[in-house]
Design a protein around this motif. Structure first.
Motif, mmCIF file in Angstrom:
data_model
loop_
_atom_site.group_PDB
_atom_site.id
_atom_site.type_symbol
_atom_site.label_atom_id
_atom_site.label_comp_id
_atom_site.label_asym_id
_atom_site.label_seq_id
_atom_site.Cartn_x
_atom_site.Cartn_y
_atom_site.Cartn_z
ATOM 1 N N ASP A 131 0.834 -1.205 0.000
ATOM 2 C CA ASP A 131 0.000 0.000 0.000
ATOM 3 C C ASP A 131 0.866 1.252 0.000
ATOM 4 O O ASP A 131 1.980 1.261 0.521
ATOM 5 N N THR A 132 0.353 2.313 -0.599
ATOM 6 C CA THR A 132 1.137 3.530 -0.793
ATOM 7 C C THR A 132 1.398 4.277 0.505
ATOM 8 O O THR A 132 2.290 5.118 0.564
ATOM 9 N N SER A 133 0.632 4.004 1.545
ATOM 10 C CA SER A 133 0.855 4.668 2.831
ATOM 11 C C SER A 133 1.806 3.876 3.720
ATOM 12 O O SER A 133 2.055 4.262 4.859
ATOM 13 N N TYR A 134 2.343 2.762 3.216
ATOM 14 C CA TYR A 134 3.346 1.946 3.895
ATOM 15 C C TYR A 134 2.865 1.431 5.242
ATOM 16 O O TYR A 134 3.604 1.415 6.222
ATOM 17 N N SER A 135 1.618 0.989 5.295
ATOM 18 C CA SER A 135 1.101 0.391 6.529
ATOM 19 C C SER A 135 1.525 -1.065 6.653
ATOM 20 O O SER A 135 1.397 -1.653 7.712
ATOM 21 N N GLY A 136 2.036 -1.645 5.565
ATOM 22 C CA GLY A 136 2.447 -3.037 5.574
ATOM 23 C C GLY A 136 1.492 -3.959 4.852
ATOM 24 O O GLY A 136 1.721 -5.165 4.801
ATOM 25 N N ALA A 137 0.394 -3.414 4.291
ATOM 26 C CA ALA A 137 -0.553 -4.236 3.537
ATOM 27 C C ALA A 137 0.065 -4.659 2.204
ATOM 28 O O ALA A 137 0.898 -3.957 1.639
ATOM 29 N N LEU A 138 -0.386 -5.792 1.697
ATOM 30 C CA LEU A 138 0.166 -6.355 0.473
ATOM 31 C C LEU A 138 -0.957 -6.901 -0.396
ATOM 32 O O LEU A 138 -1.918 -7.484 0.109
ATOM 33 N N ALA A 139 -0.851 -6.701 -1.709
ATOM 34 C CA ALA A 139 -1.801 -7.260 -2.675
ATOM 35 C C ALA A 139 -1.050 -8.128 -3.665
ATOM 36 O O ALA A 139 0.000 -7.727 -4.184
ATOM 37 N N VAL A 140 -1.579 -9.317 -3.937
ATOM 38 C CA VAL A 140 -0.976 -10.247 -4.891
ATOM 39 C C VAL A 140 -2.053 -10.700 -5.863
ATOM 40 O O VAL A 140 -3.124 -11.150 -5.442
ATOM 41 N N ALA A 141 -1.791 -10.576 -7.167
ATOM 42 C CA ALA A 141 -2.780 -10.926 -8.188
ATOM 43 C C ALA A 141 -2.276 -12.054 -9.060
ATOM 44 O O ALA A 141 -1.095 -12.122 -9.404
ATOM 45 N N SER A 142 -3.224 -12.946 -9.422
ATOM 46 C CA SER A 142 -2.950 -14.019 -10.374
ATOM 47 C C SER A 142 -4.220 -14.267 -11.158
ATOM 48 O O SER A 142 -5.246 -14.632 -10.591
ATOM 49 N N GLY A 143 -4.149 -14.062 -12.484
ATOM 50 C CA GLY A 143 -5.364 -14.137 -13.287
ATOM 51 C C GLY A 143 -6.348 -13.072 -12.817
ATOM 52 O O GLY A 143 -5.999 -11.898 -12.724
ATOM 53 N N GLY A 144 -7.576 -13.479 -12.482
ATOM 54 C CA GLY A 144 -8.534 -12.537 -11.929
ATOM 55 C C GLY A 144 -8.620 -12.583 -10.421
ATOM 56 O O GLY A 144 -9.458 -11.914 -9.811
ATOM 57 N N GLN A 145 -7.757 -13.348 -9.788
ATOM 58 C CA GLN A 145 -7.783 -13.521 -8.337
ATOM 59 C C GLN A 145 -6.862 -12.522 -7.647
ATOM 60 O O GLN A 145 -5.715 -12.337 -8.062
ATOM 61 N N LEU A 146 -7.339 -11.869 -6.592
ATOM 62 C CA LEU A 146 -6.547 -10.906 -5.842
ATOM 63 C C LEU A 146 -6.565 -11.286 -4.361
ATOM 64 O O LEU A 146 -7.616 -11.384 -3.742
ATOM 65 N N LEU A 147 -5.371 -11.505 -3.798
ATOM 66 C CA LEU A 147 -5.214 -11.782 -2.376
ATOM 67 C C LEU A 147 -4.703 -10.524 -1.679
ATOM 68 O O LEU A 147 -3.772 -9.884 -2.162
ATOM 69 N N VAL A 148 -5.311 -10.187 -0.544
ATOM 70 C CA VAL A 148 -4.888 -9.032 0.242
ATOM 71 C C VAL A 148 -4.381 -9.531 1.582
ATOM 72 O O VAL A 148 -5.084 -10.261 2.294
ATOM 73 N N TYR A 149 -3.152 -9.123 1.929
ATOM 74 C CA TYR A 149 -2.543 -9.487 3.200
ATOM 75 C C TYR A 149 -2.398 -8.243 4.076
ATOM 76 O O TYR A 149 -2.141 -7.136 3.568
ATOM 77 N N LEU A 150 -2.542 -8.416 5.387
ATOM 78 C CA LEU A 150 -2.346 -7.350 6.355
ATOM 79 C C LEU A 150 -1.284 -7.777 7.353
ATOM 80 O O LEU A 150 -1.055 -8.976 7.563
ATOM 81 N N PRO A 151 -0.619 -6.798 8.001
ATOM 82 C CA PRO A 151 0.382 -7.167 9.010
ATOM 83 C C PRO A 151 -0.230 -8.016 10.111
ATOM 84 O O PRO A 151 -1.337 -7.744 10.572
ATOM 85 N N SER A 152 0.491 -9.039 10.529
ATOM 86 C CA SER A 152 -0.032 -9.930 11.570
ATOM 87 C C SER A 152 0.158 -9.315 12.945
ATOM 88 O O SER A 152 0.929 -8.386 13.128
#
Length: 423
Positions: A402-423
């Motif tokens: 994420d552009t605000s550097y909170s630690g969130a992450l997005a991963v895309a494959s085909g039409g699938q999008l996974l969103v990760y957040l800091p644990s």
């Protein structure tokens, strides 16, 4: 006088032995949610604001000229946690121009970006979108800000430039930068609604950035610091809050496809020093920067310079005197390396894991993607830590923090999008 340097094996080994950051990023992220889109995803942008996550996704097929841009939001907590709420969508016709040397003047994600409040989209004026009230005015030397509705866009503001725009960068809280074809960088300070600008000027430049800057990036934990490069080994660092050129770095003979800033630190310049002492001091400064929770204060005494850790994708050129082939099986387009911008020069390490197609940085770690695998390795040593996800039978098309550097992450494959957040 500037010079190009490649870190030798002894120096690289000393850095790997000396640096031990406070904690490894193992278990850094956990899966938050998964979204499925109607077409393959080619670009993602995340913005995290308090309890809301804003997601911008560009979908389309590579053989088609048009794609669709979706913007939606989801809650991090609450009864509807993770459920997306569509803000708007619009078809777009994206055209990437080439500069006088025939090279693409920007990577795709540098051509359109969300505003910091995630309510509007900034994009090149040459990118076509259907409008609700006014017809699209084609003007190459301009940037436009639009708001998305259901199937069309509303023009908010059009900002003129002197020349064609090669890449864009939106910076919190109200900065907008546009790199022009002649090598200049235009800076606007926008109003709080991003419906107009209050001030504008050009950033100070150096002659080495001609013919153009192909990429602009902010540096984590340093919101006002922006690094740009011309694709041919010339880097500049600006403080956009003070509108000044902080430093420049040169690596003649090296071709840079893309860069991912990881951190910045202050460096005490010394005339003579042993390599072992220099390595110790660099790593001490790096550890201190990672341990600081507040943003880096770049105001330094006159005898201190600024140094930057970057991940760079370099083109392997057999005709170059600095050529070092990537490992067998590496991505054929370029090789990712850890680089240090320091003392007006660029020091590069060996190519990272052979199958890596793209990287991004999160805290003290690096997130990499290959054909179907997303994993984490440690920034300082390159040691692989853990696998995040494996897309069996499909490739990873995009990865972003994420552009605000909170630690969130997005991963895309085909039409699938996974969103990760800091644990």
């Amino acid at each position: 006088m500037t010079e190009y340097k490649e870190m030798n094996d002894d120096s690289r080994l000393k850095i790997q032995q000396k640096v031990k950051l406070n904690s490894k990023p193992q278990g850094l992220l956990e899966l938050f949610t998964c979204y499925v889109h109607p077409m393959p995803i080619s670009m993602v942008q995340l913005i995290v604001k308090d309890n809301e996550i804003f997601v911008s996704v560009k979908c389309g097929y590579s053989e088609h000229k048009e794609s669709t841009l979706f913007v939606y939001k989801a809650l991090k907590n609450g009864e509807k946690m993770g459920c997306p709420s569509l803000i708007g969508h619009v078809p777009i016709a994206l055209q990437i121009s080439k500069n006088v040397l025939g090279r693409d003047t920007a990577v795709e994600k540098s051509l359109l970006q969300l505003t910091p409040d995630a309510q509007s989209v900034v994009l090149l004026n040459s990118i076509r979108t259907p409008y609700s009230c006014a017809s699209d005015c084609f003007q190459e030397n301009a940037v436009k800000i639009v708001r998305l509705n259901r199937g069309h866009a509303s023009l908010v503001k059009r900002l003129e430039t002197t020349q064609g725009v090669c890449c864009l960068l939106v910076c919190e809280p109200r900065f907008l930068l546009a790199a022009e074809e002649g090598g200049k960088v235009k800076l606007w300070i926008m109003n709080s609604e991003w419906s107009g600008h209050e001030e504008d000027w050009y950033l100070p430049m150096v002659d080495c950035m001609f013919p153009t800057i192909v990429e602009l990036k902010t540096i984590p934990k340093s919101a006002s610091l922006v690094v740009g490069h011309n694709g041919y080994g010339e880097f500049c660092l600006w403080d956009i809050d003070k509108r000044n050129l902080v430093s420049r770095f040169s690596s003649p003979g090296m071709s840079v496809l893309e860069c991912v800033p990881a951190s910045v630190f202050r460096w005490q310049t010394k005339v003579e020093h042993k390599m072992e002492t220099i390595v110790d001091e660099i790593m001490d400064a790096t550890r201190m920067q990672f341990s600081e929770r507040s943003q880096v204060n770049i105001v330094s005494p006159e005898n201190e310079d600024v140094a930057i850790w970057l991940l760079i994708s370099t083109l392997s050129d057999p005709d170059s005197q600095y050529y070092q082939p990537c490992d067998q099986g590496a991505n054929t387009v370029g090789c990712w390396r850890l680089a240090l911008l320091i003392n007006n020069m660029v020091i590069t390490g060996s190519a990272v894991d052979a199958g890596v197609a793209a990287v991004t940085s999160v805290g003290q770690g690096i997130i990499g993607r290959s054909d179907g695998l997303v994993y984490v390795w440690e920034l300082s040593t390159g040691m692989k830590l853990e696998n995040l996800h494996s897309f069996k039978g499909s490739k990873v098309s995009f990865i972003a923090t994420d552009t605000s550097y909170s630690g969130a992450l997005a991963v895309a494959s085909g039409g699938q999008l996974l969103v990760y957040l800091p644990s």
